[in-house]
Design a protein around this motif. Structure first.
Motif, PDB file in Angstrom:
ATOM      1  N   SER B 383       0.947  -1.236   0.044  1.00  0.00           N
ATOM      2  CA  SER B 383      -0.037  -0.130   0.097  1.00  0.00           C
ATOM      3  C   SER B 383       0.772   1.314   0.141  1.00  0.00           C
ATOM      4  O   SER B 383       1.787   1.400   0.774  1.00  0.00           O
ATOM      5  N   GLY B 384       0.509   2.175  -0.910  1.00  0.00           N
ATOM      6  CA  GLY B 384       1.560   3.266  -0.979  1.00  0.00           C
ATOM      7  C   GLY B 384       1.311   4.083   0.117  1.00  0.00           C
ATOM      8  O   GLY B 384       2.362   4.704   0.593  1.00  0.00           O
ATOM      9  N   LYS B 385       0.017   4.145   0.667  1.00  0.00           N
ATOM     10  CA  LYS B 385      -0.140   5.197   1.870  1.00  0.00           C
ATOM     11  C   LYS B 385       0.422   4.769   3.226  1.00  0.00           C
ATOM     12  O   LYS B 385       1.151   5.442   3.860  1.00  0.00           O
ATOM     13  N   ALA B 388       4.231   5.271   2.563  1.00  0.00           N
ATOM     14  CA  ALA B 388       4.485   6.744   2.678  1.00  0.00           C
ATOM     15  C   ALA B 388       4.700   6.916   4.420  1.00  0.00           C
ATOM     16  O   ALA B 388       5.179   7.935   4.693  1.00  0.00           O
ATOM     17  N   PRO B 445      -3.777   8.005  -2.211  1.00  0.00           N
ATOM     18  CA  PRO B 445      -3.534   6.845  -1.554  1.00  0.00           C
ATOM     19  C   PRO B 445      -4.178   6.654  -0.159  1.00  0.00           C
ATOM     20  O   PRO B 445      -3.862   7.836   0.465  1.00  0.00           O
ATOM     21  N   THR B 446      -4.739   5.840  -0.055  1.00  0.00           N
ATOM     22  CA  THR B 446      -5.449   5.408   1.284  1.00  0.00           C
ATOM     23  C   THR B 446      -5.302   4.055   1.819  1.00  0.00           C
ATOM     24  O   THR B 446      -4.966   3.306   0.839  1.00  0.00           O
TER      25      THR B 446
END
Lengths: 465, 465
Positions: B383-385, B388, B445-446
């Motif tokens: 997951s990108g979120k 990050a 992104p979430t």
């Protein structure tokens, strides 16, 4: 042409539309290649959504640490290394980009870097980069070249005094002061970010509210909160006559009859995007455009058979998640895995603190459409979880059909708003009513209870207000 | 009886069931009173869900500050004042309790403190407290007295060496070491909390996994994570022969054939709850009980007409959100506002880090029921979120009907798991399929994208793994 490679699908552009479409084609067992000009992941992953979220996480933490006394924690000498904050953000982008390359391999997507051009229906050429001169024969082409930041007319982008978000993401020096032009999601996020680290921020918006696409009530609360945090906000204001000096930029801010000069170290342009269309389509290929965006039908096909487009290049709302959905849906339809579906419902998010999210109609839009609507609202001050977290700014607002309780729109401002909107997204997709949300047991204590209580409030049945 | 007051409804107990039921009756225009032994809000608000979340927020922040270097932030001399941490938690509980009293007034609920007893159908008496001797005549009675912490047999609760969560919440001295008996949600949360502030924690569970009601795979990942954080965990282990000394408690921990003695400053008992039934019902009132819990029918009515019960006092799952739903549903049915509905679907949450949440069947349960099921899983590392946010531990797991895609259960471990579960809760309530979740655009992104991707994974269509 010995060098011509044959494919079922060539995808031009490796952003959220392109890479997802290519991966989906790979999953469907198709021979597919993706050609990306810069780095897999596109703007979103390399210069947008992802690296900004990394920055915002640093800003959030820095702000929280400053308030740690509230939580019984004492901290001395809190300092930050701005270059490190930026470096981490680049690292995250790099890691995610590598992840996309890994997914390409896993799904047997051939990946090429370079600038691609459609030279005929069924023929693509690489015109720049290490693979320059490569030709591809393909049954289908998907144009997913996206958009780039719009520049302020007559103001040269030098990356030092004048930036877009792209240059800002590479800038390792914290500016002492900044004028941000445009208070959409990008402008607001950068305003929050720089202000959190101590930059003197002036946020300028031509329209009458920050986050112009959001519900007025939400925007008002956000503006008040950002101002309280120290940001100077000017809505209904135009920027005129930029004067770029050696160490600063001067600009006239014109609000109605008033004009004021502001001087800042940096100007950040966040006034929207323009299509990445230049050089993508050979002149001979008469693809229909609409204000530089590629026109497509219900199946994402252009006026030329076998040439499709998806993502930002087909126009608004210019959101990564919409782009991904479009490309995947397009590819599914292309290869007979269900029917392609155009997007009508989607959420939007802004990741400052308090966060903002929404899906569906604003109250103003419901009014303009003369809908018979009701509003349900629940403030986070009445949420046990929010109070326990000392994070009770904002509210949940739901707009429903006064008769049936069907949900027209939902708007959230507050902590984790960007996660909480997902439930309303599903509800709208399933045409659920507020009563169905109200009848669903939500875990206590969570912020998601506020989603339920706003639904209950629209029925006059909220317990905690 | 000049002192007899007449009501449409008397609610005994002011916790999540009682206060919500009373407020709902007030909303329906009924004359209603709520009698609470201690303070409005009950265990959940005063000694459970809410004050623990305040504590956990302090723990989370303290942990995050320790990792701030990752985010480019440097902090020197991080200290905490444990008494202040506890004091804030009490303050939050106090604030929320006042909120309930405000809601009582707003909804015209008469509020009395004191111990109440049902002395006949339609008659309630206050037997202890300032209102002792007050009689109430009432058309309906709702027993919502809840539960209290179960004590370890033969081990006196002294609030110094031996505590339940209740005493722990009032204890302003951080113990150097603690043995926590029981690794359900309460035990795990306190283990995480104390460990975060440096206590040497030994967490003991009789059954074979931490969080015994959760999916095995989730519990395994959680155990590993908590152990990595420094907590000693012993599952399949019994505590025998507690020896309470002046400064410490010694206990034998028996795992299979092995026995080891552990000495700690404090023992925390978190082995479940028992019904608050003593003195609530006069002997003459023959209300049917089942192992001390009040037996009710589909409309929450006991075997005696006009006497209802809801919340923890009618038995498991002993969750505040279930209690609230039951009481509101009971009151709605009582006064002809729809039909009362018994609870079959509900989420469960544990607020340590990583958080754990679930709704519906575990994989083991699906197997035991011999269901033809599929599993969809998506890790937060993809997951990108999450990347990050440098918070990519855990996964989303969904268990679906292999043929129809209907959702049997969902299990989440990771950051904000307790918020993310809401969407699956709605999906299960609406009998939605995983395909419908997959077709719903989730904001990028979430973390909520992981909810969607797990659904997609069960169909073999996840893009990012």
């Amino acid at each position: 042409m010995a060098d011509t490679l044959e494919y079922d699908l060539i995808v031009i552009g490796g952003g959220p539309a392109g890479y997802a479409g290519a991966i989906r084609a790979g999953q469907l067992g198709k021979k597919v290649a993706c050609i990306e000009l810069e780095r897999a992941g596109g703007t979103c992953l390399n210069w947008g959504c992802i690296p900004t979220k990394a920055l915002l996480k640093s800003a959030d933490l820095y702000q929280k640490i400053k308030k740690s006394e509230t939580f019984g924690i004492t901290v001395k000498d809190v300092t930050f290394d701005f270059a490190k904050v930026m470096e981490r953000s680049r690292g995250v982008a790099g890691q995610m980009a590598k992840g996309i390359e890994f997914l390409f391999k896993k799904n047997k997507v051939d990946y090429f870097t370079g600038k691609a051009r459609v030279i005929a229906a069924g023929m693509v050429e690489i015109t720049e980069g290490e693979h320059k001169g490569k030709f591809f024969k393909t049954k289908n082409t998907l144009i997913a070249t996206g958009c780039k930041m719009r520049r302020i007319p007559d103001l040269a982008l030098d990356g030092v005094r004048v930036m877009t978000s792209r240059e800002a993401l590479a800038n390792t020096k914290l500016p002492k002061s900044i004028v941000i032009v445009g208070a959409g999601a990008i402008g607001v996020e950068f305003a929050y970010f720089y202000n959190a680290f101590g930059t003197k921020v002036t946020l300028v918006e031509m329209l009458n509210q920050v986050l112009p696409v959001e519900d007025e009530e939400v925007s008002k609360v956000l503006q008040k909160s950002l101002e309280k945090q120290g940001i100077t906000i000017l809505t209904g204001t135009k920027c005129e006559n930029f004067r770029v000096g050696k160490d600063s930029v001067k600009v006239d801010l014109v609000t109605g009859d008033k004009k004021q000069e502001v001087e800042s170290e940096v100007v950040l342009s966040a006034i929207g995007v323009v299509a990445n269309i230049e050089g993508v389509i050979a002149d001979a290929v008469k693809i229909e455009l609409d204000r530089n965006y590629v026109k497509v039908g219900d199946d994402y096909q252009t006026n030329i058979k076998g040439i499709y487009a998806a993502g930002d290049i087909i126009g608004p709302p210019w959101l990564a998640h919409v782009a991904t959905f479009e490309a995947v849906s397009c590819v599914n339809g292309m290869f007979g895995h269900g029917k392609a579906k155009r997007v009508t419902k989607f959420p939007g998010c802004t990741y400052c603190q308090p966060q903002v999210s929404s899906t569906g109609l604003t109250e103003k839009a419901a009014k303009e459409k003369k809908l018979d609507y009701k509003v349900g609202k629940f403030p986070f001050t009445a949420s046990g979880k929010a109070v326990a977290s000392a994070d009770s700014e904002g509210f949940v607002k739901v707009i429903t059909d006064a008769k049936t309780g069907e949900i027209y729109g939902a708007h959230i401002i507050g902590s984790e708003a960007t996660e909480l909107i997902a439930e309303y997204g599903l509800a709208i997709e399933l045409e659920a009513t507020v009563d169905e949300i109200h009848q669903t047991i939500h875990a206590h204590p969570t912020l998601s209870e506020a989603v339920m209580e706003a639904a209950a409030a629209s029925l006059g049945e909220a317990i905690h207000i």
